[in-house]
Motif scaffolding. Structure first.
Motif, PDB file in Angstrom:
ATOM      1  N   TYR A 135      14.157  -2.512   7.987  1.00 46.29           N
ATOM      2  CA  TYR A 135      14.059  -3.355   9.171  1.00 46.29           C
ATOM      3  C   TYR A 135      12.642  -3.426   9.736  1.00 46.29           C
ATOM      4  CZ  TYR A 135      19.147  -3.146   9.179  1.00 46.29           C
ATOM      5  OH  TYR A 135      20.474  -3.246   8.820  1.00 46.29           O
ATOM      6  N   GLU A 136      11.712  -2.601   9.216  1.00 45.47           N
ATOM      7  CA  GLU A 136      10.381  -2.499   9.803  1.00 45.47           C
ATOM      8  C   GLU A 136       9.327  -3.235   8.976  1.00 45.47           C
ATOM      9  OE1 GLU A 136       8.855   0.954  11.468  1.00 45.47           O
ATOM     10  OE2 GLU A 136      10.732   1.577  12.413  1.00 45.47           O
ATOM     11  N   ASN A 137       8.363  -3.813   9.678  1.00 46.77           N
ATOM     12  CA  ASN A 137       7.308  -4.631   9.085  1.00 46.77           C
ATOM     13  C   ASN A 137       6.460  -3.816   8.101  1.00 46.77           C
ATOM     14  OD1 ASN A 137       4.660  -6.093   8.894  1.00 46.77           O
ATOM     15  ND2 ASN A 137       5.682  -7.469  10.314  1.00 46.77           N
ATOM     16  N   VAL A 152       9.306   8.956   3.522  1.00 42.22           N
ATOM     17  CA  VAL A 152      10.316   9.601   4.352  1.00 42.22           C
ATOM     18  C   VAL A 152       9.648  10.026   5.648  1.00 42.22           C
ATOM     19  CG1 VAL A 152      12.019  11.458   4.475  1.00 42.22           C
ATOM     20  CG2 VAL A 152      11.489  10.401   2.263  1.00 42.22           C
ATOM     21  N   LEU A 153       9.985   9.357   6.729  1.00 44.75           N
ATOM     22  CA  LEU A 153       9.361   9.621   8.030  1.00 44.75           C
ATOM     23  C   LEU A 153       9.682  11.033   8.505  1.00 44.75           C
ATOM     24  CD1 LEU A 153      10.306   6.178   9.566  1.00 44.75           C
ATOM     25  CD2 LEU A 153       7.956   6.974   9.199  1.00 44.75           C
ATOM     26  N   PRO A 154       8.797  11.632   9.314  1.00 45.87           N
ATOM     27  CA  PRO A 154       9.034  13.007   9.763  1.00 45.87           C
ATOM     28  C   PRO A 154      10.367  13.194  10.483  1.00 45.87           C
ATOM     29  CG  PRO A 154       6.777  12.345  10.249  1.00 45.87           C
ATOM     30  CD  PRO A 154       7.485  11.116   9.768  1.00 45.87           C
ATOM     31  N   GLU A 155      10.819  12.161  11.202  1.00 44.59           N
ATOM     32  CA  GLU A 155      12.068  12.271  11.964  1.00 44.59           C
ATOM     33  C   GLU A 155      13.303  11.924  11.139  1.00 44.59           C
ATOM     34  OE1 GLU A 155       8.513  11.476  14.369  1.00 44.59           O
ATOM     35  OE2 GLU A 155       9.521  10.254  12.838  1.00 44.59           O
ATOM     36  N   SER A 156      13.113  11.577   9.880  1.00 46.35           N
ATOM     37  CA  SER A 156      14.242  11.244   9.014  1.00 46.35           C
ATOM     38  C   SER A 156      14.887  12.507   8.457  1.00 46.35           C
ATOM     39  CB  SER A 156      13.783  10.368   7.835  1.00 46.35           C
ATOM     40  OG  SER A 156      13.434   9.079   8.258  1.00 46.35           O
ATOM     41  N   GLY A 157      16.219  12.500   8.435  1.00 43.24           N
ATOM     42  CA  GLY A 157      16.907  13.559   7.719  1.00 43.24           C
ATOM     43  C   GLY A 157      16.726  13.365   6.233  1.00 43.24           C
ATOM     44  N   PRO A 166       1.368   0.790   8.726  1.00 41.55           N
ATOM     45  CA  PRO A 166       1.625   2.061   8.053  1.00 41.55           C
ATOM     46  C   PRO A 166       2.927   2.675   8.577  1.00 41.55           C
ATOM     47  CG  PRO A 166      -0.641   1.923   8.816  1.00 41.55           C
ATOM     48  CD  PRO A 166       0.085   0.765   9.423  1.00 41.55           C
ATOM     49  N   PRO A 167       3.657   3.380   7.753  1.00 42.75           N
ATOM     50  CA  PRO A 167       3.352   3.782   6.373  1.00 42.75           C
ATOM     51  C   PRO A 167       3.827   2.788   5.303  1.00 42.75           C
ATOM     52  CG  PRO A 167       5.319   4.910   7.100  1.00 42.75           C
ATOM     53  CD  PRO A 167       4.864   4.083   8.260  1.00 42.75           C
ATOM     54  N   HIS A 168       4.173   1.575   5.687  1.00 39.59           N
ATOM     55  CA  HIS A 168       4.426   0.457   4.769  1.00 39.59           C
ATOM     56  C   HIS A 168       5.729   0.558   3.972  1.00 39.59           C
ATOM     57  CE1 HIS A 168       0.269  -0.537   5.646  1.00 39.59           C
ATOM     58  NE2 HIS A 168      -0.130   0.621   5.125  1.00 39.59           N
ATOM     59  N   LEU A 169       5.995   1.711   3.371  1.00 41.22           N
ATOM     60  CA  LEU A 169       7.051   1.829   2.359  1.00 41.22           C
ATOM     61  C   LEU A 169       8.394   2.231   2.959  1.00 41.22           C
ATOM     62  CD1 LEU A 169       4.964   3.599  -0.432  1.00 41.22           C
ATOM     63  CD2 LEU A 169       5.486   1.164  -0.204  1.00 41.22           C
ATOM     64  N   PRO A 209       0.805  -1.223   0.000  1.00 38.65           N
ATOM     65  CA  PRO A 209       0.000   0.000   0.000  1.00 38.65           C
ATOM     66  C   PRO A 209       0.840   1.275   0.000  1.00 38.65           C
ATOM     67  CG  PRO A 209      -0.844  -1.565   1.614  1.00 38.65           C
ATOM     68  CD  PRO A 209       0.457  -2.107   1.133  1.00 38.65           C
ATOM     69  N   VAL A 210       0.369   2.267  -0.745  1.00 34.43           N
ATOM     70  CA  VAL A 210       0.946   3.611  -0.743  1.00 34.43           C
ATOM     71  C   VAL A 210       0.040   4.503   0.093  1.00 34.43           C
ATOM     72  CG1 VAL A 210       1.548   5.624  -2.140  1.00 34.43           C
ATOM     73  CG2 VAL A 210       2.017   3.324  -3.005  1.00 34.43           C
ATOM     74  N   PRO A 211       0.564   5.210   1.103  1.00 34.83           N
ATOM     75  CA  PRO A 211      -0.284   6.129   1.871  1.00 34.83           C
ATOM     76  C   PRO A 211      -0.937   7.154   0.949  1.00 34.83           C
ATOM     77  CG  PRO A 211       1.837   5.816   2.944  1.00 34.83           C
ATOM     78  CD  PRO A 211       1.949   5.170   1.591  1.00 34.83           C
ATOM     79  N   SER A 212      -2.118   7.620   1.340  1.00 30.85           N
ATOM     80  CA  SER A 212      -2.836   8.590   0.501  1.00 30.85           C
ATOM     81  C   SER A 212      -2.132   9.937   0.461  1.00 30.85           C
ATOM     82  CB  SER A 212      -4.269   8.771   1.029  1.00 30.85           C
ATOM     83  OG  SER A 212      -4.239   9.210   2.384  1.00 30.85           O
TER      84      SER A 212
END
Length: 385
Positions: free
Chosen positions: A137-139, A156-161, A143-146, A36-39
């Motif tokens: 490393y994450e299942n 790109v997670l909010p805490e990611s540079g 969400p967010p799956h990708l 799945p791709v988040p909306s």
């Protein structure tokens, strides 16, 4: 003049799913699945169309279950990715070094750091963050799956540079900076400055060892010796800046040590850097480094063990340094180094094969067999219905 951020193009519509290389069981081939791709991205996050993702030795070890790190299967394999921004969450209009981000910009993105634990704030070592989340490393079922690189889309997670890629670097070289090169840059930050009188020895002629040869030579080391195999990789190390190479095939540790001591007035290298991932290299490195020298290890992330004499560290007064991963500074420094030296260091020669997403298992096997230095998964644009 209109602000560049306000002039970004509208985001294209996102597909409901992304084709991705999913690992469900260690030791089994990955499978191409629709994930799945988040909306849309949450505040601070981005959604990226992956353009390329090079293969790291860690990918091979993880797929075979040989890492000492926790992996929450099933996962999307791959973590050396570069991609173009297709959706920007609120507050994510600039990268981590203050450059404006627009739809279509190419970026690299990092594992996360929370910014508020002891390691992020007091120790200022965000790679050791207590709340760190790591791509690959994450299942994928949450969400967010990708959260992996071998995928048409990435989150790109909010805490990611995140760092914008310089225009003079192609996707292949940019992907090198996303793990291999940032690990090298972090290693040199942990190692400390190199004096022009100092001799550097590098264990390992894989991608990290070859890149480290370039950085050590540009930093002004008197000599840069690379120990490794096969011969073609040692030849490449010379092109990247190694002044001397020592094959491990057909030679003994004693012979290599004698040659390095002859090169260094009988003392041994001032610093030895380990990038092999082979546990037995640790003891050899301790023996090679001169008394009072520095020994840095990066490659030991596997589950293997080795035997060595701790007294050697004491008697030789060696500083032993571990270096893990790299933070956003390391990604930025890798991109800047590659951008500055792209005309005289043949970074492109490290990319030895290009594969489609459906060929990822072939690329992984060839990497495992040392038939590739750094294969690249090229993620083609999927035709829209």
């Amino acid at each position: 003049m209109p602000d560049a951020i306000s002039q970004r193009a509208p985001a294209p519509s996102l597909p409901p799913t992304s084709r991705a290389a999913v690992l469900r069981r260690f030791g089994e081939p990955v499978r191409i699945e629709c994930v799945p791709v988040p909306s849309g991205p949450e505040p601070g996050a981005l959604i990226v169309k992956t353009t390329a993702c090079s293969i790291c030795g860690t990918d091979v070890h993880l797929s075979r279950g040989n890492l000492s790190l926790r992996v929450d299967l099933p996962v999307i394999l791959g973590h050396e990715m570069v991609g173009r921004v297709v959706a920007i969450g609120e507050g994510a209009e600039r990268d981590s070094v203050g450059q404006p981000l627009a739809i279509g910009d190419r970026i690299l993105w990092t594992h996360t750091a929370c910014g508020h634990c002891f390691y992020c704030t007091v120790a200022r070592q965000p790679t050791l963050c207590e709340n760190r989340r790591a791509y690959m490393y994450e299942n994928i079922e949450r969400p967010p799956h990708l959260l992996g690189g071998f995928s048409e889309y990435g989150y790109v997670l909010p805490e990611s540079g995140r760092v914008r890629v310089p225009d003079n670097l192609d996707d292949a070289v940019a992907s090198l900076c996303s793990c291999a090169f940032r690990s090298v840059m972090n290693a040199f930050d942990n190692l400390g400055p190199i004096d022009p009188s100092e001799h550097v020895a590098i264990q390992g002629a894989g991608p990290l060892g070859v890149l480290a040869a370039a950085v050590a030579r540009v930093a002004g080391a008197r000599t840069v010796s690379v120990i490794g195999a096969p011969a073609a990789r040692l030849d490449l190390a010379k092109e990247f800046g190694a002044t001397h190479v020592f094959p491990i095939e057909g030679t003994s540790h004693e012979e290599r040590a004698a040659a390095l001591r002859a090169l260094t007035d009988g003392r041994g290298p001032d610093m030895v850097l380990e990038f092999t991932g082979v546990p037995n290299a640790f003891g050899e490195g301790l023996d090679l480094v001169r008394k009072g020298g520095r020994y840095l290890t990066v490659g030991q992330l596997g589950a293997g063990e080795t035997t060595f004499s701790p007294s050697l560290i004491v008697k030789k007064n060696i500083r032993v340094i571990g270096s893990f991963s790299g933070d956003v500074k390391s990604y930025w420094k890798a991109l800047q180094f590659a951008s500055a030296h792209i005309d005289r260091i043949p970074f492109g020669k490290m990319i030895t094969g290009r594969y489609a997403l459906d060929e990822v298992n072939v690329a992984l096997e060839r990497m495992h067999a040392l038939q590739e230095i750094k294969p690249l998964i090229v993620v083609e644009e999927r035709a829209q219905a």
